[in-house]
Design a protein around this motif. Structure first.
Motif, PDB file in Angstrom:
ATOM      1  N   ALA A 243       0.953 -31.747-116.208  1.00  0.00           N
ATOM      2  CA  ALA A 243       1.906 -32.788-117.095  1.00  0.00           C
ATOM      3  C   ALA A 243       3.200 -32.616-116.813  1.00  0.00           C
ATOM      4  CB  ALA A 243       2.003 -32.140-118.537  1.00  0.00           C
ATOM      5  N   ARG A 244       3.856 -31.345-116.375  1.00  0.00           N
ATOM      6  CA  ARG A 244       5.046 -31.025-115.663  1.00  0.00           C
ATOM      7  C   ARG A 244       5.658 -32.086-114.596  1.00  0.00           C
ATOM      8  NH1 ARG A 244       6.066 -31.534-119.806  1.00  0.00           N
ATOM      9  NH2 ARG A 244       8.163 -32.272-119.182  1.00  0.00           N
ATOM     10  N   LEU A 245       4.577 -31.979-113.705  1.00  0.00           N
ATOM     11  CA  LEU A 245       4.784 -32.788-112.274  1.00  0.00           C
ATOM     12  C   LEU A 245       4.719 -34.159-112.521  1.00  0.00           C
ATOM     13  CD1 LEU A 245       2.270 -30.899-109.892  1.00  0.00           C
ATOM     14  CD2 LEU A 245       4.830 -30.604-109.969  1.00  0.00           C
ATOM     15  N   ASP A 246       3.899 -34.676-113.416  1.00  0.00           N
ATOM     16  CA  ASP A 246       3.787 -36.041-113.898  1.00  0.00           C
ATOM     17  C   ASP A 246       5.127 -36.509-114.565  1.00  0.00           C
ATOM     18  OD1 ASP A 246       1.241 -36.449-113.137  1.00  0.00           O
ATOM     19  OD2 ASP A 246       0.288 -36.065-115.084  1.00  0.00           O
ATOM     20  N   ALA A 247       5.846 -35.562-115.258  1.00  0.00           N
ATOM     21  CA  ALA A 247       7.194 -35.876-115.792  1.00  0.00           C
ATOM     22  C   ALA A 247       8.305 -35.676-114.564  1.00  0.00           C
ATOM     23  CB  ALA A 247       7.353 -34.891-116.814  1.00  0.00           C
ATOM     24  N   ALA A 268      -9.315 -23.872-110.699  1.00  0.00           N
ATOM     25  CA  ALA A 268     -10.066 -25.061-110.257  1.00  0.00           C
ATOM     26  C   ALA A 268      -9.429 -26.422-110.764  1.00  0.00           C
ATOM     27  CB  ALA A 268     -11.433 -25.040-110.612  1.00  0.00           C
ATOM     28  N   LYS A 269      -9.212 -26.367-111.993  1.00  0.00           N
ATOM     29  CA  LYS A 269      -8.504 -27.465-112.764  1.00  0.00           C
ATOM     30  C   LYS A 269      -7.002 -27.883-112.168  1.00  0.00           C
ATOM     31  CE  LYS A 269      -6.851 -25.251-116.698  1.00  0.00           C
ATOM     32  NZ  LYS A 269      -6.712 -25.036-117.916  1.00  0.00           N
ATOM     33  N   VAL A 270      -6.540 -26.903-111.811  1.00  0.00           N
ATOM     34  CA  VAL A 270      -5.188 -27.338-110.942  1.00  0.00           C
ATOM     35  C   VAL A 270      -5.420 -27.844-109.793  1.00  0.00           C
ATOM     36  CG1 VAL A 270      -3.116 -26.344-110.433  1.00  0.00           C
ATOM     37  CG2 VAL A 270      -4.110 -25.541-112.594  1.00  0.00           C
ATOM     38  N   TYR A 271      -6.144 -27.205-109.050  1.00  0.00           N
ATOM     39  CA  TYR A 271      -6.238 -27.795-107.581  1.00  0.00           C
ATOM     40  C   TYR A 271      -7.072 -29.370-107.776  1.00  0.00           C
ATOM     41  CZ  TYR A 271      -5.884 -23.095-105.788  1.00  0.00           C
ATOM     42  OH  TYR A 271      -5.108 -21.952-105.340  1.00  0.00           O
ATOM     43  N   GLY A 272      -7.946 -29.360-108.659  1.00  0.00           N
ATOM     44  CA  GLY A 272      -8.436 -30.480-108.881  1.00  0.00           C
ATOM     45  C   GLY A 272      -7.515 -31.932-109.292  1.00  0.00           C
ATOM     46  N   GLY A 273      -6.644 -31.502-110.302  1.00  0.00           N
ATOM     47  CA  GLY A 273      -5.915 -32.391-110.746  1.00  0.00           C
ATOM     48  C   GLY A 273      -4.718 -32.646-109.560  1.00  0.00           C
ATOM     49  N   LEU A 274      -4.474 -31.805-108.860  1.00  0.00           N
ATOM     50  CA  LEU A 274      -3.419 -32.223-107.682  1.00  0.00           C
ATOM     51  C   LEU A 274      -3.715 -32.982-106.678  1.00  0.00           C
ATOM     52  CD1 LEU A 274      -1.619 -28.595-107.458  1.00  0.00           C
ATOM     53  CD2 LEU A 274      -0.758 -30.395-108.588  1.00  0.00           C
ATOM     54  N   GLU A 275      -5.084 -32.775-106.317  1.00  0.00           N
ATOM     55  CA  GLU A 275      -5.895 -33.761-105.365  1.00  0.00           C
ATOM     56  C   GLU A 275      -6.046 -35.059-105.987  1.00  0.00           C
ATOM     57  OE1 GLU A 275      -9.823 -31.965-104.453  1.00  0.00           O
ATOM     58  OE2 GLU A 275      -8.871 -30.574-103.070  1.00  0.00           O
ATOM     59  N   ARG A 276      -6.163 -35.374-107.183  1.00  0.00           N
ATOM     60  CA  ARG A 276      -6.242 -36.610-107.630  1.00  0.00           C
ATOM     61  C   ARG A 276      -5.009 -37.339-107.678  1.00  0.00           C
ATOM     62  NH1 ARG A 276     -10.147 -33.850-110.776  1.00  0.00           N
ATOM     63  NH2 ARG A 276      -8.679 -33.288-112.287  1.00  0.00           N
ATOM     64  N   ARG A 277      -4.004 -36.540-107.781  1.00  0.00           N
ATOM     65  CA  ARG A 277      -2.658 -36.779-107.923  1.00  0.00           C
ATOM     66  C   ARG A 277      -2.135 -37.415-106.261  1.00  0.00           C
ATOM     67  NH1 ARG A 277      -3.486 -34.674-112.139  1.00  0.00           N
ATOM     68  NH2 ARG A 277      -2.514 -35.488-114.312  1.00  0.00           N
ATOM     69  N   GLY A 278      -2.923 -36.881-105.224  1.00  0.00           N
ATOM     70  CA  GLY A 278      -2.307 -37.083-103.730  1.00  0.00           C
ATOM     71  C   GLY A 278      -1.333 -36.040-103.586  1.00  0.00           C
ATOM     72  N   ILE A 279      -1.449 -34.800-104.174  1.00  0.00           N
ATOM     73  CA  ILE A 279      -0.332 -33.572-103.976  1.00  0.00           C
ATOM     74  C   ILE A 279      -0.988 -32.754-103.178  1.00  0.00           C
ATOM     75  CG2 ILE A 279       1.106 -32.125-105.073  1.00  0.00           C
ATOM     76  CD1 ILE A 279       1.381 -33.999-107.535  1.00  0.00           C
ATOM     77  N   ASP A 280      -0.378 -32.179-102.268  1.00  0.00           N
ATOM     78  CA  ASP A 280      -0.858 -31.171-101.474  1.00  0.00           C
ATOM     79  C   ASP A 280      -0.458 -29.712-101.899  1.00  0.00           C
ATOM     80  OD1 ASP A 280      -1.985 -29.593 -99.244  1.00  0.00           O
ATOM     81  OD2 ASP A 280      -0.106 -29.860 -98.235  1.00  0.00           O
ATOM     82  N   PRO A 281      -1.411 -29.076-102.471  1.00  0.00           N
ATOM     83  CA  PRO A 281      -1.143 -27.769-103.196  1.00  0.00           C
ATOM     84  C   PRO A 281      -1.069 -26.579-102.082  1.00  0.00           C
ATOM     85  CG  PRO A 281      -3.561 -28.164-103.406  1.00  0.00           C
ATOM     86  CD  PRO A 281      -2.837 -29.359-102.600  1.00  0.00           C
ATOM     87  N   LEU A 282       0.147 -25.965-102.231  1.00  0.00           N
ATOM     88  CA  LEU A 282       0.282 -24.668-101.563  1.00  0.00           C
ATOM     89  C   LEU A 282       0.380 -23.667-102.684  1.00  0.00           C
ATOM     90  CD1 LEU A 282       2.987 -25.574 -98.800  1.00  0.00           C
ATOM     91  CD2 LEU A 282       0.518 -25.107 -98.617  1.00  0.00           C
ATOM     92  N   ILE A 283      -0.879 -23.293-103.056  1.00  0.00           N
ATOM     93  CA  ILE A 283      -1.058 -22.272-104.153  1.00  0.00           C
ATOM     94  C   ILE A 283      -2.121 -21.129-103.661  1.00  0.00           C
ATOM     95  CG2 ILE A 283      -1.623 -21.709-106.571  1.00  0.00           C
ATOM     96  CD1 ILE A 283      -1.242 -24.832-107.117  1.00  0.00           C
ATOM     97  N   PRO A 284      -1.686 -19.819-103.339  1.00  0.00           N
ATOM     98  CA  PRO A 284      -2.745 -19.025-102.885  1.00  0.00           C
ATOM     99  C   PRO A 284      -3.799 -18.603-103.860  1.00  0.00           C
ATOM    100  CG  PRO A 284      -0.580 -17.838-103.455  1.00  0.00           C
ATOM    101  CD  PRO A 284      -0.156 -19.252-103.565  1.00  0.00           C
ATOM    102  N   THR A 285      -4.925 -18.858-103.411  1.00  0.00           N
ATOM    103  CA  THR A 285      -6.217 -18.461-104.331  1.00  0.00           C
ATOM    104  C   THR A 285      -6.241 -16.955-104.699  1.00  0.00           C
ATOM    105  OG1 THR A 285      -7.687 -18.294-102.541  1.00  0.00           O
ATOM    106  CG2 THR A 285      -7.261 -20.491-103.401  1.00  0.00           C
ATOM    107  N   LYS A 286      -6.712 -16.793-105.864  1.00  0.00           N
ATOM    108  CA  LYS A 286      -7.117 -15.602-106.456  1.00  0.00           C
ATOM    109  C   LYS A 286      -8.379 -14.894-105.883  1.00  0.00           C
ATOM    110  CE  LYS A 286      -4.959 -16.489-111.090  1.00  0.00           C
ATOM    111  NZ  LYS A 286      -5.507 -16.445-112.504  1.00  0.00           N
TER     112      LYS A 286
END
Length: 468
Positions: A243-247, A268-286
């Motif tokens: 929601a903050r990235l959309d804003a 997983a929901k964060v990675y999926g949501g970023l992919e659907r928005r066309g955003i490249d996620p640089l987030i290290p996985t746990k």
């Protein structure tokens, strides 16, 4: 010879402006050069009666007083107005002369209550748009992070909340309910004086404290704060990031290309949501939590056919769709004859079941990509640490955001918006010469190193003087 100075002053006469007494590099002088509040009166006009009542304080003067406090780290109204009595810079910045009486500190409280958090959010967004127009923020590469803010409550005001009723007739049942509440984490302390603040901590070795959580999106170019929001302390940051990235994209008018965040957002929901928005996620996985001798990663998931295969090649039957995914259950006869049954099956279960989240394929892709991060990816993630985390440290150290000034979520949001606006104005003031070059159409000229035309040399000289 030894000099002597008479300390008695009968009267003080000043001709001209108080600005003449202030140094050019003072923070309020520098911010005043880039601060334009001509639009503010129309923004709040609907909150005041047009033809009745006493004239209120000029909205620009009130907002300038608040901004001066946050820029100087004086966030309490009473202390701010006491300082303004003797501080020439604050008086000049707010538009009050030496002979004019300053408003009472309670006036600023009433103004905040009347305007509401949404108008202060629009004030903050105006600073973001000014930074984008000036070219010091692009909104393409952003850094996301959250930070806890200690609520303005004392430890003595905290009380224990019993989830289950303890006044039952059976004392043993009451004790059992209380013990279960402690074990499930629902036995918490709450604060009746500020119910919006919840118990939270930023490390396992630190105690819980009543806190709020600030979520911020920071631009990569100059560290401009593009978006900020405040929630209760116990809300997980993974529920807020999309929601903050959309804003942010709505405020800047620019599509986000890359977003960085720490492992606290690795869901997983964060990675999926970023992919659907066309955003490249640089987030290290746990690291995957190992709760079984045969963990989830040993099960092969075919996203195309929605099939899960166990380590022994048996297909698990898909079950009912849940809120965040679907259970896949093996057949009992397959598990009975399996050599891994003693290691794989939970106690008391006859068949193994695994939960596959809705965006599990996106999580797998993120794990594979993390192993192949390029040098540029590593550089951007390193910048995340001092861009995003640096903003939170700056806001807490220099602008009073380490602790809430007032109680309630609405007041905490106003404090966060004003703090972020003050930080953006500092960024804008530091880049004043770029702003002036941008509006004069000389920015490309400076970048290329070409000789300026004779007609624009006076303008460049003026920029050098004003931008000192």
């Amino acid at each position: 010879m030894l000099g002597h100075k008479e300390r008695d002053q009968g009267e003080l006469f000043i001709t001209g402006s108080l600005r003449q007494l202030l140094p050019d590099d003072h923070i309020l002088v520098r911010v005043d050069r880039v601060l334009d509040l001509a639009w503010l009166r129309a923004e709040v006009a609907d909150l005041y009666c047009a033809d009745n009542g006493r004239p209120g304080i000029d909205p620009e003067a009130a907002l300038r007083l608040m901004l001066a406090g946050f820029l100087l780290g004086i966030v309490h109204d009473r202390r701010l107005l006491r300082e303004a009595q003797v501080n020439l810079a604050i008086r000049w910045f707010a538009g009050y002369g030496l002979h004019e009486a300053l408003p009472d500190h309670s006036t600023l409280t009433r103004i905040r209550s009347r305007w509401g958090a949404e108008r202060f959010q629009r004030i903050f967004q105006r600073t973001v748009q000014a930074c984008v127009s000036a070219g010091i923020a692009k909104g393409e590469v952003v850094h996301v992070d959250a930070s806890l803010i200690r609520a303005d409550v004392s430890w003595e005001s905290l009380v224990a909340e019993h989830v289950e009723a303890v006044a039952e007739s059976n004392s043993d049942a009451a004790a059992l309910a209380e013990r279960n509440a402690k074990q499930t984490g629902r036995y918490k302390k709450v604060c009746p004086t500020d119910p919006d603040a919840t118990m939270a901590t930023n490390a396992r070795n630190r105690r819980l404290e009543p806190a709020y959580k600030q979520h911020a999106v920071v631009d990569d170019v100059r560290g401009v704060v593009l978006d900020v929001e405040v929630t209760t302390g116990e809300l997980n940051e993974g529920q807020v990031i999309l929601a903050r990235l959309d804003a942010t994209a709505a405020t800047t008018g620019q599509a986000i290309v890359t977003a960085t965040a720490d492992a606290g957002y690795a869901y997983a929901k964060v990675y999926g949501g970023l992919e659907r928005r066309g955003i490249d996620p640089l987030i290290p996985t746990k690291a995957e939590p190992i709760r079984s001798a045969v963990p989830l990663r040993r099960f092969r998931y075919d996203a195309r056919h929605n099939i899960v295969t166990c380590p022994r090649g048996k297909i698990l039957t898909p079950g009912k769709v849940q809120k965040h995914g679907r259970f896949f259950v093996a057949r009992s006869r397959d598990c009975r004859s399996c050599s891994l049954a003693k290691l794989c099956l939970p106690r008391g279960r006859s068949a193994r079941a695994v939960m596959i989240s809705a965006d599990y394929p996106a999580l797998l892709r993120a794990r594979r990509r993390r192993e192949r991060w390029s040098a540029e990816d590593q550089r951007l993630y390193q910048r995340h640490r001092w861009r995003s985390e640096g903003f939170h440290g700056e806001a807490k150290t220099w602008h009073g955001l380490a602790r809430a000034v007032r109680r309630g979520l609405a007041n905490m949001r106003i404090q966060a918006f004003l703090t972020a606006a003050a930080v953006n104005l500092k960024r804008l003031a530091a880049s004043l010469w770029r702003v002036l070059l941008h509006f004069l159409g000389l920015l490309d000229l400076v970048r290329t190193g070409e000789e300026p035309a004779r007609s624009v040399r006076p303008a460049l000289a003026l920029i050098a003087i004003v931008g000192r």
